[in-house]
Design a protein around this motif. Structure first.
Motif, PDB file in Angstrom:
ATOM      1  N   PHE A 347       0.803  -1.219   0.000  1.00 46.42           N
ATOM      2  CA  PHE A 347       0.000   0.000   0.000  1.00 46.42           C
ATOM      3  C   PHE A 347       0.837   1.271   0.000  1.00 46.42           C
ATOM      4  O   PHE A 347       0.337   2.340   0.306  1.00 46.42           O
ATOM      5  N   LEU A 438      -1.722 -13.254   8.023  1.00 49.34           N
ATOM      6  CA  LEU A 438      -2.206 -12.407   9.113  1.00 49.34           C
ATOM      7  C   LEU A 438      -3.547 -12.950   9.601  1.00 49.34           C
ATOM      8  O   LEU A 438      -4.320 -13.454   8.814  1.00 49.34           O
TER       9      LEU A 438
ATOM     10  N   ASN B  49       0.740 -10.105  -9.177  1.00 52.47           N
ATOM     11  CA  ASN B  49       1.797  -9.433  -8.415  1.00 52.47           C
ATOM     12  C   ASN B  49       2.676  -8.574  -9.313  1.00 52.47           C
ATOM     13  O   ASN B  49       3.120  -7.500  -8.913  1.00 52.47           O
ATOM     14  N   LEU B  53       3.190  -4.369  -9.240  1.00 55.51           N
ATOM     15  CA  LEU B  53       4.554  -3.923  -8.911  1.00 55.51           C
ATOM     16  C   LEU B  53       5.043  -4.521  -7.591  1.00 55.51           C
ATOM     17  O   LEU B  53       5.831  -3.926  -6.883  1.00 55.51           O
ATOM     18  N   LEU B  54       4.502  -5.689  -7.245  1.00 50.20           N
ATOM     19  CA  LEU B  54       4.983  -6.359  -6.041  1.00 50.20           C
ATOM     20  C   LEU B  54       6.114  -7.317  -6.397  1.00 50.20           C
ATOM     21  O   LEU B  54       6.840  -7.778  -5.544  1.00 50.20           O
ATOM     22  N   ASP B  55       6.225  -7.623  -7.678  1.00 48.82           N
ATOM     23  CA  ASP B  55       7.215  -8.580  -8.149  1.00 48.82           C
ATOM     24  C   ASP B  55       7.698  -8.105  -9.512  1.00 48.82           C
ATOM     25  O   ASP B  55       6.988  -7.363 -10.194  1.00 48.82           O
ATOM     26  N   GLU B  56       8.921  -8.497  -9.859  1.00 47.20           N
ATOM     27  CA  GLU B  56       9.434  -8.064 -11.165  1.00 47.20           C
ATOM     28  C   GLU B  56       9.409  -9.221 -12.157  1.00 47.20           C
ATOM     29  O   GLU B  56       9.687 -10.350 -11.787  1.00 47.20           O
ATOM     30  N   SER B  74      12.753   1.624  -6.603  1.00 52.47           N
ATOM     31  CA  SER B  74      11.812   1.047  -5.639  1.00 52.47           C
ATOM     32  C   SER B  74      10.973   2.126  -4.954  1.00 52.47           C
ATOM     33  O   SER B  74       9.821   1.917  -4.599  1.00 52.47           O
ATOM     34  N   LYS B  75      11.557   3.309  -4.812  1.00 54.46           N
ATOM     35  CA  LYS B  75      10.800   4.385  -4.171  1.00 54.46           C
ATOM     36  C   LYS B  75       9.656   4.860  -5.077  1.00 54.46           C
ATOM     37  O   LYS B  75       8.531   5.072  -4.628  1.00 54.46           O
ATOM     38  N   ALA B  78       6.939   2.364  -4.988  1.00 53.85           N
ATOM     39  CA  ALA B  78       6.139   2.473  -3.771  1.00 53.85           C
ATOM     40  C   ALA B  78       5.129   3.604  -3.921  1.00 53.85           C
ATOM     41  O   ALA B  78       3.963   3.469  -3.567  1.00 53.85           O
ATOM     42  N   LYS B  79       5.594   4.705  -4.481  1.00 53.80           N
ATOM     43  CA  LYS B  79       4.713   5.854  -4.652  1.00 53.80           C
ATOM     44  C   LYS B  79       3.589   5.502  -5.633  1.00 53.80           C
ATOM     45  O   LYS B  79       2.423   5.852  -5.420  1.00 53.80           O
ATOM     46  N   ARG B  81       2.349   2.513  -6.318  1.00 55.26           N
ATOM     47  CA  ARG B  81       1.395   1.612  -5.649  1.00 55.26           C
ATOM     48  C   ARG B  81       0.474   2.402  -4.744  1.00 55.26           C
ATOM     49  O   ARG B  81      -0.729   2.174  -4.677  1.00 55.26           O
ATOM     50  N   ASN B  82       1.073   3.333  -4.022  1.00 57.32           N
ATOM     51  CA  ASN B  82       0.318   4.105  -3.051  1.00 57.32           C
ATOM     52  C   ASN B  82      -0.785   4.929  -3.711  1.00 57.32           C
ATOM     53  O   ASN B  82      -1.895   5.039  -3.194  1.00 57.32           O
ATOM     54  N   GLY B  86      -4.808  -0.537  -5.652  1.00 56.63           N
ATOM     55  CA  GLY B  86      -5.399  -1.043  -4.420  1.00 56.63           C
ATOM     56  C   GLY B  86      -5.407  -2.556  -4.481  1.00 56.63           C
ATOM     57  O   GLY B  86      -5.704  -3.133  -5.527  1.00 56.63           O
ATOM     58  N   PHE B  87      -5.040  -3.204  -3.364  1.00 58.64           N
ATOM     59  CA  PHE B  87      -4.941  -4.664  -3.368  1.00 58.64           C
ATOM     60  C   PHE B  87      -5.999  -5.295  -2.462  1.00 58.64           C
ATOM     61  O   PHE B  87      -6.290  -4.792  -1.384  1.00 58.64           O
ATOM     62  N   PHE B  89      -6.630  -9.258  -0.980  1.00 55.85           N
ATOM     63  CA  PHE B  89      -6.014 -10.589  -0.949  1.00 55.85           C
ATOM     64  C   PHE B  89      -7.007 -11.637  -0.484  1.00 55.85           C
ATOM     65  O   PHE B  89      -7.957 -11.327   0.239  1.00 55.85           O
ATOM     66  N   HIS B  93      -5.310 -10.188   4.886  1.00 54.48           N
ATOM     67  CA  HIS B  93      -4.109  -9.442   5.248  1.00 54.48           C
ATOM     68  C   HIS B  93      -4.396  -8.143   5.966  1.00 54.48           C
ATOM     69  O   HIS B  93      -3.829  -7.102   5.642  1.00 54.48           O
TER      70      HIS B  93
END
Ligand SMILES: Nc1ncnc2c1ncn2[C@@H]1O[C@H](COP(=O)(O)OP(=O)(O)OP(=O)(O)O)[C@@H](O)[C@H]1O
Ligand SMILES: [Mg+2]
Lengths: 438, 221
Positions: A347, A438, B49, B53-56, B74-75, B78-79, B81-82, B86-87, B89, B93
């Motif tokens: 997130f 979790l 994934n 962008l959780l995996d390459e 990676s930064k 992260a931005k 994804r943010n 939205g994920f 699962f 989680h």
């Protein structure tokens, strides 16, 4: 954000009570011991009365006479010269032993040879405390009387609780006036007020108390007396030229004074070269005097350095073991939460977000442990001070103490938190998410 | 909106090499609701994934909104994804140490936003999944369906343009599964959110715009 992290940190600690208990126990106990060490060092070395001048203080506590015996050991070598065997004899000179005598300085040597130091601002001396027993209300009270030279109270700035210190007049007129410490005042009179004007008898003479000073916290040969009297009343046995009962104290730039003292000492005459052939005077700082009690080295600077490294070593070891343990606990605790890290990263958390969050949590936990450790340390200090457990030594609590305790706590928190937090912040998202559900 | 070109993913360990994805070409439009099906182990999660962008990928191109993702550090990922993703699962989680509202706020924590603004957005998101009365509960006090609805609230609170859902109904009974599906459909029609969903349920897949089938890492439909 900080508030969120803070709430989370508390929640995490509450949810894992057993783990929290174990880590807090380790943290608070370690920090308590660290704080006690800080308190001890603080009470011994802090530049507070009567040691406000400690950075400018040089002490010459004793003089050492030495005789070294040498043996010549012949060595036989065979060599061949012109076809003939020849025996070569050489002599090895080896120290076969030495005899040492060491003692406090005589007042004569101090006054005649060591007082004229160009670099000193002030110089004085004090005799080692002479013990007498007084009887007060059918109780024996031991006193330890030190005769002090002029300027003594300017170099060691005792805190006056009542009355005044001894001055030039007392000395010149050989007045039977004394200053006593607060602890003795309490032993003798049960109080420290209205003690001035009272008299006590020792050495078959009557002495009038003119002042009460606060008992110094450190316990060492500089502070082994509880009664101060003027040096003009002091009679030293005249039988030994070098050895007496006195130590020299001087105030000024320490390195220069040390050099001055060493040079001045070369002027001290050899009275009986048959008995000794070396004369050693060791000027030292307050810290070095403390260290030289441990006999690590004849050189006080070396002794101090050795003591310092031993202490640092012990301290490092003492910090390292619980620290490694804590790192281990932290790693397993964080691993437990690795799917949380996966979610946070999914997130939008960056590696740094994760890193700071876990360091922050760890610092919060360590601060809590530090607070508990502080309470335990304060209780231990109170017990030690009131029970006279450690040879009447007093541990002190001061702003310095709190400052260093906080520093130790933060240091501990960062050290134990950074590594686990770093490892976890670099973990791969998918692996974290898969790890434990979790 | 999302383009995958000649995408491969190979997992290598010292002993074996597993091809999880084999030459995937896929283009997903804005506002599309796409479902992915296939037998277990065929690479569905891996695909999702990579899109998230959780995996390459091991090779191939991933382009989102015209941006080639392999250029990102990676930064920046992260931005991205943010702000855009939205994920949801299969196993929810949710973070057990955070209350429902704090869980929902999570994506907003990593945006510069005031606490009050975060709270109000999180409340709105919880309302839209019908959970405004569970704000201060903790995840272990909720049923599975409620947990997944909290997870959906968390996924939509930042108004992402893409939602990636990996078997969102896999751990739920059919009633609760349908509830979740309804919320996703509504989100797709009302806000034109692009949704990619992995599912094992043919009925649910049929409710979406398009179905992609994978078999052994390859696209078969
Ligand atoms: N970290 C990994 N290392 C090695 N192989 C992996 C790894 N992750 C996944 N795989 C392999 O990649 C393939 C695809 O896995 P993936 O999780 O994408 O399957 P899936 O279609 O989501 O299955 P399921 O329906 O059971 O969730 C599987 O064969 C799996 O064993
Ligand atoms: Mg899967």
């Amino acid at each position: 954000m900080i508030l969120n992290y803070f709430k989370l940190a508390l929640r995490v600690m509450l949810r894992r009570k057993f783990f929290t208990f174990i880590s807090l126990f380790g943290i608070s106990f370690t920090l308590m011991v660290l704080m006690l060490i800080v308190s001890y060092l603080n009470s011994q070395f802090a530049a507070t009365q009567p040691l406000s001048n400690v950075k400018e203080l040089v002490i010459v506590p004793n003089i050492k006479l030495r005789k070294e015996y040498f043996d010549s050991i012949p060595k036989y070598d065979t060599t061949i010269v012109n076809g003939l065997t020849k025996i070569d004899t050489t002599y090895d000179v080896k120290s076969a032993g030495q005899s040492n005598s060491i003692s406090d300085l005589s007042r004569r040597v101090i006054e005649d040879y060591l007082f004229k130091l160009s670099s000193t601002k002030l110089v004085s001396f004090a005799s080692r405390g002479n013990n007498f027993d007084l009887y007060r209300n059918n109780q024996k009270v031991s006193i330890s009387v030190s005769y002090i030279g002029p300027n003594y109270f300017d170099i060691l700035d005792y805190k006056i609780l009542e009355g005044r210190l001894l001055d030039e007049n007392d000395n010149k007129q050989s007045k039977h006036n004394i200053v006593i410490t607060s602890k003795l005042a309490i032993k003798l009179f049960g109080k420290t007020e209205n003690v001035v004007g009272q008299s006590i008898d020792f050495d078959n003479q009557d002495f009038k108390i003119v002042g009460v000073v606060e008992t110094p916290k450190p316990k060492n040969r500089l502070f082994n007396q509880n009664v101060f009297a003027s040096e003009s009343l002091y009679e030293e046995g005249a039988d030994n030229f070098y050895f007496g009962n006195c130590i020299l104290i001087a105030k000024g730039p320490v390195d220069l004074i040390k050099k001055d003292v060493l040079f001045a000492a070369t002027k001290i005459p050899f009275q009986d070269p048959e008995k000794y052939n070396e004369l050693i005077v060791n000027p030292m700082t307050y810290k070095e005097m403390f260290a030289s009690d441990f006999d690590f080295s004849e050189d006080p600077t070396k002794a101090y350095n050795i003591l310092k490294y031993i202490l640092i070593g012990i301290l490092a070891f003492f910090i390292l073991l619980p620290l490694l343990n804590l790192v281990n606990l932290n790693v397993s605790r964080i691993m437990d939460r690795s799917s949380e890290i996966g979610v946070r990263k999914a997130f939008g958390a960056t590696d740094n977000h994760i890193l700071y969050q876990y360091i922050f949590e760890n610092v919060i936990q360590t601060l809590l442990g530090g607070a508990i450790g502080l309470i335990m340390a304060l209780m231990a200090i109170y017990y030690i001070n009131t029970s006279g457990l450690l040879n009447e030594m007093e541990l002190s609590v001061s702003p310095t103490f709190f400052f260093y305790s906080l520093l130790a706590t933060l240091f501990f928190g960062l050290l134990s938190g950074v590594m686990p937090a770093y490892i976890i912040s670099k973990s791969h998202i998918v692996t974290s998410l898969k790890s434990k559900q979790l | 909106m999302i383009q995958l070109q000649n995408l491969n993913k190979v997992y290598r360990t010292s002993t074996i090499e597993t091809t999880a994805l084999n030459d995937i070409n896929l283009s997903i439009d804005k506002g599309e609701f796409l479902s992915i099906m296939g037998p277990s182990g065929c690479g569905k999660s891996t695909l999702l994934n990579i899109m998230g962008l959780l995996d390459e990928p091991s090779s191939g191109k991933l382009v989102i909104n015209g941006q080639q993702i392999s250029d990102y550090n990676s930064k920046a990922m992260a931005k991205y994804r943010n702000q855009h993703l939205g994920f949801i699962f299969q196993s929810f989680h949710l973070i057990p140490d955070l209350s429902v509202i704090d869980n929902v706020e999570l994506p907003l924590i990593y945006r510069k936003m005031s606490a009050s603004q975060r709270k109000s957005l999180a409340k709105t998101a919880l309302e839209s999944v019908g959970l405004s009365n569970r704000v201060d509960h903790y995840p272990n006090q909720l049923s599975g369906g409620q947990k997944q609805r909290v997870a959906i609230a968390r996924a939509i609170v930042g108004e992402p343009s893409i939602i990636l859902a990996d078997e969102p109904t896999g751990n739920l009974d059919s009633v609760m599964g349908n509830e979740v599906m309804e919320i996703l459909l509504r989100l797709n029609t009302e806000k034109q959110t692009t949704i990619v969903m992995v599912t094992h349920d043919e009925n649910m897949a049929n409710m979406t715009h398009r179905l992609v089938r994978l078999y052994d890492g390859s696209q078969v439909q």
